[in-house]
Design an enzyme around this catalytic site. Structure first.
Site, mmCIF file in Angstrom:
data_model
loop_
_atom_site.group_PDB
_atom_site.id
_atom_site.type_symbol
_atom_site.label_atom_id
_atom_site.label_comp_id
_atom_site.label_asym_id
_atom_site.label_seq_id
_atom_site.Cartn_x
_atom_site.Cartn_y
_atom_site.Cartn_z
ATOM 1 N N LYS A 53 -5.416 11.840 -20.410
ATOM 2 C CA LYS A 53 -4.774 10.516 -20.474
ATOM 3 C C LYS A 53 -5.605 9.476 -19.719
ATOM 4 O O LYS A 53 -5.802 8.359 -20.186
ATOM 5 C CB LYS A 53 -3.350 10.600 -19.904
ATOM 6 N N GLN A 97 3.818 13.187 -14.568
ATOM 7 C CA GLN A 97 3.592 14.316 -15.478
ATOM 8 C C GLN A 97 4.667 15.391 -15.274
ATOM 9 O O GLN A 97 4.924 15.822 -14.150
ATOM 10 C CB GLN A 97 2.186 14.910 -15.235
ATOM 11 N N ASP A 120 6.528 6.411 -20.704
ATOM 12 C CA ASP A 120 6.865 7.690 -21.349
ATOM 13 C C ASP A 120 8.175 7.578 -22.134
ATOM 14 O O ASP A 120 8.492 8.439 -22.947
ATOM 15 C CB ASP A 120 7.004 8.791 -20.281
#
Ligand code: NAP
Length: 293
Positions: A53, A97, A120
């Site tokens: 990412k 994460q 997200d």
């Protein structure tokens, strides 16, 4: 043989579009979008995902800010990290994460992320808005958004179609079902308690598989001519590979490829789209923050 939906090529095109947008944003306001990644512990898969990412950000000109915290970090410490990033004006997206260590309440952490920076799309408010009619979530989760983008960029009409989603997880199955519903598909959601899965899946003009079971979907599960999006990423032993394994989807590609009209490969289907959509969300967040949206 079905037409391949080339997620790698589509994601590359999106990344190029974002790169151009970042250049325009910088020209307009003298600043670039910023994404903060937070990695707790040292799980190999999470470390790899975060590295990918950050690299993707770098390639399109999005600044990345990285925080690594030990597995033993307390919930309070992680919360204060999120709060610091919430108030940092250079950060337009925050990505914690997952999964987090068991002693940390994941929902509490995700709920602490400012919804303006929830790239997200997992904040309960964003998911709640996604679940309601005529409400607009600030961000949509990346993998589900990537599935819809793959359909759109392959000119697959969604409205009025019968869509079957295999899986109901918070990160894939449920949000992709809601997105399909917003696009006026008639949606059926299947899960581990669904009776006669093959018959239910065979109803789908569009079939989205997100179960995490290698090669589970066989040709007799697929309506002839259906469009199949395979979200599954499963490793299976393969002694011919140096690594000793290879990645396969939830759909048995070889068995199904001549029944459907279009299908995504694994790897190279939905996987690359997830990162492209993260960059998209981050860029959208920055444009909003800079008053350019
Ligand atoms: P998950 O949280 O484990 O959810 C799996 C879902 O599938 C659940 O709803 C479960 O039903 C259902 N299920 C499991 N076994 C089943 C069976 N035998 N029959 C019917 N339904 C079954 O998984 P996830 O996080 O959604 O991920 C799904 C897959 O997508 C995994 O392979 C993952 O690696 C992959 N993935 C890919 C990306 C990407 O970027 N392409 C991103 C995220 C995930 P219940 O709810 O009843 O338990």
């Amino acid at each position: 043989m079905a037409q391949l939906i080339d997620g790698k090529a589509i994601a590359a095109a999106i990344r190029e579009e974002i790169k151009e947008e970042v250049t325009k944003i910088e020209a307009a306001v003298g600043k670039v979008p910023g994404l903060a990644t937070v990695l707790v512990g040292n799980r190999t898969d999470s470390t790899t995902y975060v590295r990918m990412k950050r690299k993707a950000c770098e390639e399109v000109g999005i600044e990345s800010f990285h925080t690594e915290l030990p597995e033993s970090v307390s919930e309070e410490e992680l919360l204060s990290c999120v709060e610091r990033l919430n108030s940092d004006p250079a950060v337009h997206g925050i990505l914690v994460q997952l999964p987090l260590p068991k002693h940390i309440n994941e929902e509490k952490i995700l709920s602490a992320i400012s919804i303006e920076k929830d790239v997200d799309g997992f904040h309960p408010v964003n998911i709640g808005r996604l679940a309601m009619k005529s409400r607009t979530p600030r961000f949509v989760p990346c993998t589900p958004r990537g599935c819809i983008e793959l359909l759109d960029r392959s000119n697959v009409a969604i409205e009025g179609k019968c869509a079957v989603v295999l899986g109901r997880s918070n990160i894939v199955g449920l949000p992709v079902s809601l997105l399909l519903l917003h696009r006026n598909a008639t949606v059926t959601i299947c899960h581990s308690k669904t009776k006669d899965l093959p018959a239910v899946c065979r109803q789908g003009d569009i079939l989205i598989a997100a179960v995490g079971r290698a090669n589970m979907v066989k040709r007799d599960w697929i309506k002839p001519g259906a469009v199949v999006i395979d979200v599954g990423i499963n490793s299976v032993p393969d002694s011919s590979k140096k690594s000793g394994y290879r990645l396969v989807g939830d759909v048995d590609f070889d068995d199904c490829k001549d029944v459907c009209s279009m299908i995504t490969p694994v790897p190279g289907g939905t996987g690359p789209m997830t990162i492209a959509m993260l960059l998209r969300n981050c860029c959208d967040g920055a444009k909003e923050a800079f008053g350019l949206a």
